[in-house]
Design an enzyme around this catalytic site. Structure first.
Site, PDB file in Angstrom:
ATOM      1  CB  CYS A 125      25.571  43.783 -12.980  1.00 17.26           C
ATOM      2  SG  CYS A 125      26.861  44.470 -14.023  1.00 17.26           S
ATOM      3  CB  CYS A 153      28.858  44.041 -10.917  1.00 10.95           C
ATOM      4  SG  CYS A 153      28.942  42.450 -11.751  1.00 10.95           S
ATOM      5  CD  GLU A 212      -2.340  -1.331   2.849  1.00 10.13           C
ATOM      6  OE1 GLU A 212      -2.444  -0.300   3.545  1.00 10.13           O
ATOM      7  OE2 GLU A 212      -2.767  -2.436   3.203  1.00 10.13           O
ATOM      8  CB  CYS A 232      28.860  42.642 -16.834  1.00  8.30           C
ATOM      9  SG  CYS A 232      29.066  41.426 -15.530  1.00  8.30           S
ATOM     10  CE  LYS A 281       8.712   7.706   6.378  1.00 10.43           C
ATOM     11  NZ  LYS A 281       8.577   8.005   7.794  1.00 10.43           N
ATOM     12  CB  CYS A 293      32.142  43.842 -14.532  1.00  7.10           C
ATOM     13  SG  CYS A 293      30.545  44.638 -14.310  1.00  7.10           S
TER      14      CYS A 293
HETATM   15  S1  IVH Z   1      -1.232   0.491   8.911  1.00  4.50           S
HETATM   16  C1  IVH Z   1      -1.071  -1.861  12.492  1.00  4.50           C
HETATM   17  N1  IVH Z   1      -1.279   1.427   6.474  1.00  4.50           N
HETATM   18  O1  IVH Z   1       1.426   5.537   9.159  1.00  4.50           O
HETATM   19  C2  IVH Z   1      -0.623  -0.963  11.439  1.00  4.50           C
HETATM   20  N2  IVH Z   1      -0.672   2.912   8.228  1.00  4.50           N
HETATM   21  O2  IVH Z   1       3.821   5.439  10.734  1.00  4.50           O
HETATM   22  C3  IVH Z   1      -1.174   0.399  11.567  1.00  4.50           C
HETATM   23  N3  IVH Z   1      -0.220   5.204   7.466  1.00  4.50           N
HETATM   24  O3  IVH Z   1      -0.225   5.710  12.239  1.00  4.50           O
HETATM   25  C4  IVH Z   1      -0.953   1.274  10.439  1.00  4.50           C
HETATM   26  N4  IVH Z   1      -0.609   4.866   5.336  1.00  4.50           N
HETATM   27  O4  IVH Z   1      -1.274   6.957  10.220  1.00  4.50           O
HETATM   28  C5  IVH Z   1      -1.048   1.701   7.768  1.00  4.50           C
HETATM   29  N5  IVH Z   1      -1.377   2.137   4.247  1.00  4.50           N
HETATM   30  C6  IVH Z   1      -1.161   2.405   5.543  1.00  4.50           C
HETATM   31  C7  IVH Z   1      -0.792   3.691   5.973  1.00  4.50           C
HETATM   32  C8  IVH Z   1      -0.544   3.896   7.334  1.00  4.50           C
HETATM   33  C9  IVH Z   1      -0.273   5.758   6.256  1.00  4.50           C
HETATM   34  C10 IVH Z   1       0.150   5.923   8.712  1.00  4.50           C
HETATM   35  C11 IVH Z   1      -0.770   5.694   9.889  1.00  4.50           C
HETATM   36  C12 IVH Z   1       0.121   5.194  10.997  1.00  4.50           C
HETATM   37  C13 IVH Z   1       1.463   5.690  10.548  1.00  4.50           C
HETATM   38  C14 IVH Z   1       2.603   4.902  11.140  1.00  4.50           C
END
Ligand code: IVH
Length: 691
Positions: free
Chosen positions: A447, A429, A120, A453, A335, A432
């Protein structure tokens, strides 16, 4: 005469119908992205509902769609204890860390076989938990510390895509109690609009869509939240009373599927939105591809994300893996590289540009941000330095998003040392030593020496030979700088006097590259009037304006002779540009260079065509996304040369939207308005047809 109670029950029936109809329209519009009726019809129904509720307050219910406009302001938020804790996620940042996570999964599950992954996007908003009892949204809470959050039910009710009533029947299609968890966020377009409004009103703007979403959800007055256009995607479940009725018999633990992905699909079927980018991956090896795909799409998505979230799909496996502290062992956030980092401004230097503009550039302690190492950031002008309150030695937040050039976002005043130094703008400048001046109403210091220049000369020659002007192959920036420093050239016209010997004595230039450059200069002599005008580098005369000037006046001498007033009759030319053109041709040095170039270069005559006979006259185009076969300004110039108007924003007046790669909100808006969408290939074909 009908009695009071039969009147109320008739009204009740009418209300139920309106509820049903509005819920259906909301679902079609906000969840399925398929509006079925015009806005006016929706508004009419909503007004009808509100009128009935005002005259018969006893008929107003918690699941009434009228709750979407907000209610009475609250004094404070109450606390909500989560029945099941709201967990957080651990992070990984690299392929190696991801693989180590997978290894831990396999070890714990004692399996060598593939683990199915639900992949996701990591949405950049706030986690909320929505509690439905018998299908009605009864409570919504923030995550808080994971065990206790804030009761934000009235605010959540205003979010258009969150149903106040689930689709289906309680105990049959869904359990009596079901908590849906997900992210509330503010789409990028709504964020831009909100900040634009704040700016116009002189109010403080939000730093990013996440802060804006948080600020909007924490409003005690839900009428304000209702105006903020928040959105929601479900990504999981909290407490669920898993009861199911079959042939009149209550069956325990039967409603929910045993796959996380399928559970999300179940939640979607109940009317809650699910992110369309969620994918089921057969094995952990497919994650890298998913990560890359989402990273590539990032800028084009209509909402902010900061990575991906990868979850073991099988619920039995999830249960086996369990939790550590505040995070599950069965999920991880992979991330993207951070787009904002902290670094130090080691110095500020001043660069002189083509038009003499003196730009302060911050020299930074190198920092890895947005996937690259950054060591410089432009500070634009003096106003920007004042706005930031920047001093040399300051710690700053630097941001690099996508392909955008790095920006200093803010100064961290807490970290300022006693030795921080003021930034002093040069009084002459830096190249120059000529006088510098600021034109009235301009923030930029310039300038005043023009092409006398050295820095401006170099930039003018670089511009003349750049790809969009005369595209002189083999004439790199370094070579231009050296040729000017050695006094071999002072103007673009001098380029054509260079000999093979002149060139081959420069650094890294042999006989062969000298011959190639002479050949490239020879072919650069054949050009068009539009390119010639563009190549002169007149301030604010870009490719499109140059093309308009050429199509309007047909000859160089006519452009040179045009008056300030007459120039403003050319499409896209306003007072500022007209003044720049007149001033350019007033300067005797410029006239000398232009006539020298006129002797050397050739372009075909322009066949006179009146503007309204051009093939794309009266047609308005908008360009969006990345074009791969030509630059955006090149496409604009080409369209304008056929008489088309090219606008920056989509409206009901737009005829065509050219959607390049990573097209975002403009594409969505154009689709909503029924504007004809062209691909880049369509555009190329159209231009070829008229050529
Ligand atoms: S699952 C048990 N799925 O990320 C797992 N969280 O850093 C609970 N977040 O507090 C979170 N997208 O606010 C999950 N596809 C996603 C997410 C997601 C964003 C946020 C959420 C959580 C935070 C943790």
């Amino acid at each position: 005469m009908p009695n009071a109670s039969s009147l109320t029950s008739a009204l009740q029936e009418q209300l139920n119908k309106i509820h049903q109809q509005i819920n259906q329209y909301n679902h079609q519009y906000y969840v399925l992205d398929q509006p079925s009726v015009p806005d006016a019809e929706y508004d009419r129904l909503m007004r009808e509902l509100i009128t009935i509720e005002q005259t018969h307050p006893q008929l107003k219910t918690l699941d009434s769609p009228s709750q979407k406009v907000g209610g009475q302001p609250l004094k404070s938020f109450t606390q909500v204890a989560h029945q099941l804790p709201m967990l957080s996620l651990d992070n990984v940042f690299s392929r190696d860390e991801w693989q180590a996570f997978v290894k831990r999964l396999q070890d714990r599950l004692v399996t060598q076989s593939d683990i199915v992954i639900c992949a996701e996007p990591k949405l950049d908003g706030l986690a909320v938990s929505l509690r439905y009892e018998e299908g009605i949204l009864v409570q919504a809470a923030t995550r808080g510390d994971g065990s206790t959050g804030e009761n934000i039910t009235t605010n959540i009710r205003t979010i258009k895509s969150i149903p106040l009533k689930l689709i289906g029947q309680s105990g049959v299609d869904y359990p009596d109690i079901i908590e849906v968890r997900g992210e509330v966020f503010m789409p990028k377009a709504s964020f831009d609009k909100l900040n634009e409004q704040a700016k116009n009103k002189g109010e403080k703007s939000f730093a990013n869509p996440r802060n804006a979403a948080a600020g909007s959800l924490r409003q005690l007055d839900s009428k304000i939240t209702a105006k903020r256009n928040l959105a929601f995607y479900a990504y999981g479940l909290g407490y669920v009373s898993d009861l199911y009725v079959e042939n009149g018999e209550i069956i325990d633990q039967a409603f929910l599927k045993s796959s996380h992905f399928q559970r999300l699909c179940q939640v979607k079927a109940l009317g809650l939105p699910m992110c369309p980018e969620v994918r089921l991956l057969e094995n952990p090896q497919q994650v890298e591809e998913f990560y890359q795909e989402i990273l590539n799409k990032r800028d084009a998505l209509s909402y902010e994300i900061d990575g991906t979230v990868l979850k073991v799909d099988n619920i039995t496996q999830q249960e086996k893996l369990g939790f550590v502290a505040r995070a599950p062992r069965w999920a991880i956030a992979y991330k993207f590289p951070a787009q904002e980092e902290l670094t130090v401004v080691e110095d500020v230097e001043f660069q002189v540009g083509r038009t003499g503009a003196i730009t302060p550039v911050a020299r930074l302690k190198p920092v890895f941000v947005g996937g690259v190492t950054v060591s410089n950031a432009t500070l634009h002008n003096q106003d920007e330095i004042v706005r930031l309150g920047l001093k040399i030695g300051d710690s700053v937040v630097i941001r690099r998003a996508g392909d955008v050039i790095p920006q200093i976002v803010s100064v961290v005043l807490d970290k300022r040392g006693d030795d921080a130094k003021d930034i002093v703008f040069p009084s002459s400048c830096p190249v120059c030593d000529s006088k510098v001046a600021k034109a009235e109403g301009e923030a930029v210091l310039r300038c005043t020496a023009g092409l006398f220049c050295q820095a401006q000369r170099k930039e003018a020659i670089k511009h003349f030979s750049s790809r969009k002007a005369h595209d002189v192959d083999g004439l790199g920036d370094k070579l231009v700088e050296q040729l000017v420093d050695e006094n071999l050239i002072t103007t673009p016209a001098d380029l054509f006097k260079l000999t093979e010997i002149d060139i081959s004595t420069m650094d890294r230039m042999g006989k062969k590259s000298a011959i190639n450059l002479i050949t490239a200069l020879e072919s650069a002599k054949e050009t068009t009037l539009a390119k010639f005008i563009y190549g002169l580098g007149i301030r604010e005369v870009g490719e499109a304006t140059a093309a308009n000037l050429a199509n309007h006046y047909f000859t160089l001498s006519a452009i040179q002779a045009a008056s300030f007033e007459d120039l403003q009759t050319v499409s896209d030319v306003g007072e500022v540009v007209a003044k720049n053109i007149v001033n350019f041709f007033k300067e005797s040095h410029n006239v000398e260079v232009v006539s020298a170039l006129d002797e050397i270069m050739n372009w075909p005559d322009i066949i006179e065509k009146s503007a309204d006979k051009l093939p794309l006259a009266e047609q308005t185009f908008v360009l969006t996304g990345t074009l791969t076969q030509m630059g955006r300004s090149e496409a604009k110039a080409a369209l304008q040369s056929f008489g088309a108007k090219v606008s920056g924003s989509v409206s009901a007046k737009t005829h065509f939207l050219v959607a390049g790669e990573k097209s975002g909100s403009k594409l969505t808006k154009a689709q909503d308005l029924g504007v004809t969408i062209l691909t880049e290939d369509d555009l190329v074909a159209l231009l070829e047809k008229h050529n």
